[in-house]
Design a protein around this motif. Structure first.
Motif, PDB file in Angstrom:
ATOM      1  N   PRO A 136      -0.388  -3.569  13.788  1.00  0.00           N
ATOM      2  CA  PRO A 136       0.722  -3.145  12.923  1.00  0.00           C
ATOM      3  C   PRO A 136       2.026  -2.888  13.664  1.00  0.00           C
ATOM      4  O   PRO A 136       3.094  -2.888  13.054  1.00  0.00           O
ATOM      5  N   TYR A 137       1.941  -2.696  15.003  1.00  0.00           N
ATOM      6  CA  TYR A 137       3.164  -2.447  15.776  1.00  0.00           C
ATOM      7  C   TYR A 137       3.700  -3.704  16.443  1.00  0.00           C
ATOM      8  O   TYR A 137       4.609  -3.635  17.266  1.00  0.00           O
ATOM      9  N   GLN A 138       3.132  -4.846  16.067  1.00  0.00           N
ATOM     10  CA  GLN A 138       3.707  -6.129  16.500  1.00  0.00           C
ATOM     11  C   GLN A 138       5.032  -6.323  15.762  1.00  0.00           C
ATOM     12  O   GLN A 138       5.176  -5.944  14.592  1.00  0.00           O
ATOM     13  N   ASP A 139       5.987  -6.927  16.427  1.00  0.00           N
ATOM     14  CA  ASP A 139       7.353  -7.044  15.896  1.00  0.00           C
ATOM     15  C   ASP A 139       7.402  -7.651  14.491  1.00  0.00           C
ATOM     16  O   ASP A 139       8.055  -7.127  13.589  1.00  0.00           O
ATOM     17  N   LYS A 140       6.682  -8.757  14.270  1.00  0.00           N
ATOM     18  CA  LYS A 140       6.750  -9.434  12.963  1.00  0.00           C
ATOM     19  C   LYS A 140       6.105  -8.606  11.854  1.00  0.00           C
ATOM     20  O   LYS A 140       6.536  -8.657  10.703  1.00  0.00           O
ATOM     21  N   VAL A 141       5.050  -7.854  12.189  1.00  0.00           N
ATOM     22  CA  VAL A 141       4.421  -6.982  11.195  1.00  0.00           C
ATOM     23  C   VAL A 141       5.382  -5.850  10.831  1.00  0.00           C
ATOM     24  O   VAL A 141       5.566  -5.523   9.651  1.00  0.00           O
ATOM     25  N   LEU A 142       6.008  -5.259  11.831  1.00  0.00           N
ATOM     26  CA  LEU A 142       6.979  -4.184  11.594  1.00  0.00           C
ATOM     27  C   LEU A 142       8.092  -4.652  10.660  1.00  0.00           C
ATOM     28  O   LEU A 142       8.455  -3.952   9.712  1.00  0.00           O
ATOM     29  N   ARG A 143       8.603  -5.851  10.931  1.00  0.00           N
ATOM     30  CA  ARG A 143       9.701  -6.368  10.107  1.00  0.00           C
ATOM     31  C   ARG A 143       9.237  -6.617   8.672  1.00  0.00           C
ATOM     32  O   ARG A 143       9.934  -6.276   7.722  1.00  0.00           O
ATOM     33  N   ALA A 144       8.050  -7.205   8.514  1.00  0.00           N
ATOM     34  CA  ALA A 144       7.543  -7.500   7.170  1.00  0.00           C
ATOM     35  C   ALA A 144       7.228  -6.222   6.392  1.00  0.00           C
ATOM     36  O   ALA A 144       7.344  -6.184   5.172  1.00  0.00           O
ATOM     37  N   SER A 145       6.861  -5.169   7.116  1.00  0.00           N
ATOM     38  CA  SER A 145       6.515  -3.910   6.433  1.00  0.00           C
ATOM     39  C   SER A 145       7.757  -3.120   6.026  1.00  0.00           C
ATOM     40  O   SER A 145       7.658  -2.173   5.245  1.00  0.00           O
ATOM     41  N   GLN A 146       8.912  -3.474   6.593  1.00  0.00           N
ATOM     42  CA  GLN A 146      10.173  -2.785   6.276  1.00  0.00           C
ATOM     43  C   GLN A 146      10.098  -1.274   6.537  1.00  0.00           C
ATOM     44  O   GLN A 146      10.698  -0.480   5.815  1.00  0.00           O
ATOM     45  N   GLY A 147       9.325  -0.887   7.554  1.00  0.00           N
ATOM     46  CA  GLY A 147       9.256   0.525   7.910  1.00  0.00           C
ATOM     47  C   GLY A 147       8.080   1.256   7.285  1.00  0.00           C
ATOM     48  O   GLY A 147       7.812   2.415   7.617  1.00  0.00           O
ATOM     49  N   SER A 148       7.337   0.580   6.378  1.00  0.00           N
ATOM     50  CA  SER A 148       6.189   1.244   5.739  1.00  0.00           C
ATOM     51  C   SER A 148       5.086   1.582   6.734  1.00  0.00           C
ATOM     52  O   SER A 148       4.259   2.461   6.468  1.00  0.00           O
ATOM     53  N   ALA A 197       0.842  -1.207   0.000  1.00  0.00           N
ATOM     54  CA  ALA A 197       0.000   0.000   0.000  1.00  0.00           C
ATOM     55  C   ALA A 197       0.876   1.256   0.000  1.00  0.00           C
ATOM     56  O   ALA A 197       0.569   2.247  -0.675  1.00  0.00           O
ATOM     57  N   ASP A 198       1.963   1.215   0.720  1.00  0.00           N
ATOM     58  CA  ASP A 198       2.929   2.316   0.756  1.00  0.00           C
ATOM     59  C   ASP A 198       3.563   2.492  -0.628  1.00  0.00           C
ATOM     60  O   ASP A 198       3.592   3.599  -1.180  1.00  0.00           O
ATOM     61  N   ALA A 199       4.019   1.396  -1.215  1.00  0.00           N
ATOM     62  CA  ALA A 199       4.670   1.457  -2.532  1.00  0.00           C
ATOM     63  C   ALA A 199       3.703   1.950  -3.605  1.00  0.00           C
ATOM     64  O   ALA A 199       4.091   2.688  -4.522  1.00  0.00           O
ATOM     65  N   ALA A 200       2.427   1.551  -3.492  1.00  0.00           N
ATOM     66  CA  ALA A 200       1.423   1.943  -4.490  1.00  0.00           C
ATOM     67  C   ALA A 200       0.899   3.357  -4.257  1.00  0.00           C
ATOM     68  O   ALA A 200       0.121   3.876  -5.055  1.00  0.00           O
ATOM     69  N   GLY A 201       1.288   3.960  -3.157  1.00  0.00           N
ATOM     70  CA  GLY A 201       0.908   5.351  -2.891  1.00  0.00           C
ATOM     71  C   GLY A 201      -0.500   5.534  -2.371  1.00  0.00           C
ATOM     72  O   GLY A 201      -1.124   6.576  -2.592  1.00  0.00           O
ATOM     73  N   LEU A 202      -1.033   4.533  -1.662  1.00  0.00           N
ATOM     74  CA  LEU A 202      -2.361   4.699  -1.062  1.00  0.00           C
ATOM     75  C   LEU A 202      -2.295   5.708   0.083  1.00  0.00           C
ATOM     76  O   LEU A 202      -1.235   5.971   0.642  1.00  0.00           O
ATOM     77  N   ASP A 203      -3.479   6.256   0.424  1.00  0.00           N
ATOM     78  CA  ASP A 203      -3.539   7.328   1.425  1.00  0.00           C
ATOM     79  C   ASP A 203      -3.745   6.825   2.847  1.00  0.00           C
ATOM     80  O   ASP A 203      -3.461   7.538   3.804  1.00  0.00           O
ATOM     81  N   LEU A 204      -4.326   5.621   2.983  1.00  0.00           N
ATOM     82  CA  LEU A 204      -4.806   5.212   4.296  1.00  0.00           C
ATOM     83  C   LEU A 204      -5.028   3.706   4.337  1.00  0.00           C
ATOM     84  O   LEU A 204      -5.422   3.102   3.333  1.00  0.00           O
ATOM     85  N   ILE A 205      -4.789   3.103   5.508  1.00  0.00           N
ATOM     86  CA  ILE A 205      -5.166   1.714   5.765  1.00  0.00           C
ATOM     87  C   ILE A 205      -6.068   1.713   6.989  1.00  0.00           C
ATOM     88  O   ILE A 205      -5.721   2.283   8.028  1.00  0.00           O
ATOM     89  N   VAL A 206      -7.241   1.070   6.857  1.00  0.00           N
ATOM     90  CA  VAL A 206      -8.173   0.967   7.982  1.00  0.00           C
ATOM     91  C   VAL A 206      -8.299  -0.497   8.370  1.00  0.00           C
ATOM     92  O   VAL A 206      -8.586  -1.355   7.526  1.00  0.00           O
ATOM     93  N   LEU A 207      -8.075  -0.784   9.640  1.00  0.00           N
ATOM     94  CA  LEU A 207      -8.127  -2.156  10.160  1.00  0.00           C
ATOM     95  C   LEU A 207      -9.384  -2.358  10.989  1.00  0.00           C
ATOM     96  O   LEU A 207      -9.711  -1.527  11.833  1.00  0.00           O
ATOM     97  N   GLU A 208     -10.074  -3.472  10.752  1.00  0.00           N
ATOM     98  CA  GLU A 208     -11.178  -3.864  11.634  1.00  0.00           C
ATOM     99  C   GLU A 208     -10.572  -4.412  12.921  1.00  0.00           C
ATOM    100  O   GLU A 208      -9.496  -5.019  12.918  1.00  0.00           O
ATOM    101  N   LYS A 209     -11.252  -4.197  14.033  1.00  0.00           N
ATOM    102  CA  LYS A 209     -10.800  -4.771  15.299  1.00  0.00           C
ATOM    103  C   LYS A 209     -10.678  -6.284  15.132  1.00  0.00           C
ATOM    104  O   LYS A 209     -11.544  -6.928  14.549  1.00  0.00           O
TER     105      LYS A 209
END
Length: 246
Positions: free
Chosen positions: A143-155, A126-138
């Motif tokens: 996104p701040y879990q360690d494995k998500v952070l690593r997979a996102s590479q800082g995005s 989503a970051d690479a494609a230039g989207l404006d927003l990500i909305v997560l359902e509960k």
């Protein structure tokens, strides 16, 4: 620079607690690991409350000056803070950003995706494609879990990511909303790229909540040409995101 050699140090214990989502939600803070992630947080102007480094000589002066507090730690403390078997030796406690989201036109909606690798990959795309927003359902992975952070590479730090009721968001969204489901769906090639859209992706096993699919403009499928039963949700989402961007 203060040296910390005990994992029982109060600051280390507080930082370590941030591995739990409940603590991150309560404090508004997150613990990140690795030089690259810390540098991305710095470039995104996030507040870095504390930096913990095994080898201070390897730390750039700009990060030393930017962080509110900097501590040198030994390997024993690094192992306690780390989410990996071999610690990288760089850790930071950051303040999670807050976002204004009303002007978003190109949005990724995520309904309870739980695999951290999938969520991190989708955030990165989503970051690479230039989207404006990500909305997560509960119920979606944090996104701040360690494995998500690593997979996102800082995005995670590059675009707004919020947790909100998706049904309510879709109701108020002014663009087309595309679901990913097999029923009442058309080949994604039949839809053209557009300025305002939301793409809705669902849980790895259960797919998108049927009630949410009732609110979509159109459901999309990606044709399977080989023998695979289906595509991984992160791959499928990435294909359609880029298609809708045009």
């Amino acid at each position: 620079m203060e040296m910390i050699t005990s994992a029982q140090n109060s600051k280390v214990k507080s930082a370590n607690k941030l591995k739990k989502k409940r603590e991150r939600d309560k404090t508004g803070l997150a613990l990140i690991e690795g030089y690259h992630l810390i540098e991305e947080a710095y470039k995104s102007n996030l507040i870095i409350q504390q930096l913990y480094v095994v080898d201070a000589d390897r730390l750039d002066d700009k990060l030393k000056d930017y962080a509110q507090e900097v501590f040198e730690i030994n390997l024993k403390v690094a192992e306690v803070l780390s989410g990996t078997v071999t610690p990288q030796g760089f850790f930071a406690v950051i303040e999670k950003p807050e976002y204004e989201i009303t002007s978003a036109k190109q949005v990724l909606l995520i309904d309870c995706i739980q695999d951290p690798g999938n969520l991190g990959t989708l955030i990165r795309t989503a970051d690479a494609a230039g989207l404006d927003l990500i909305v997560l359902e509960k119920g979606t992975a944090d996104p701040y879990q360690d494995k998500v952070l690593r997979a996102s590479q800082g995005s995670v730090f590059h675009l707004p990511i919020v947790t909100k009721d998706l049904s309510e968001f879709i109701e108020n969204f002014e663009g087309e909303v595309y679901g990913t489901a097999l029923e009442n769906a058309v080949d994604y090639h039949q839809v053209s790229s557009q300025d305002a859209f939301a793409l809705l992706l669902g849980n790895e096993g259960d797919g998108v909540n049927p009630k949410l699919l009732e609110q979509t403009t159109q459901n999309l499928i990606i044709p399977i040409y080989g023998k695979a039963e289906s595509l991984n949700v992160a791959i499928a989402g990435s294909i359609v995101m880029y298609h809708l961007k045009g």
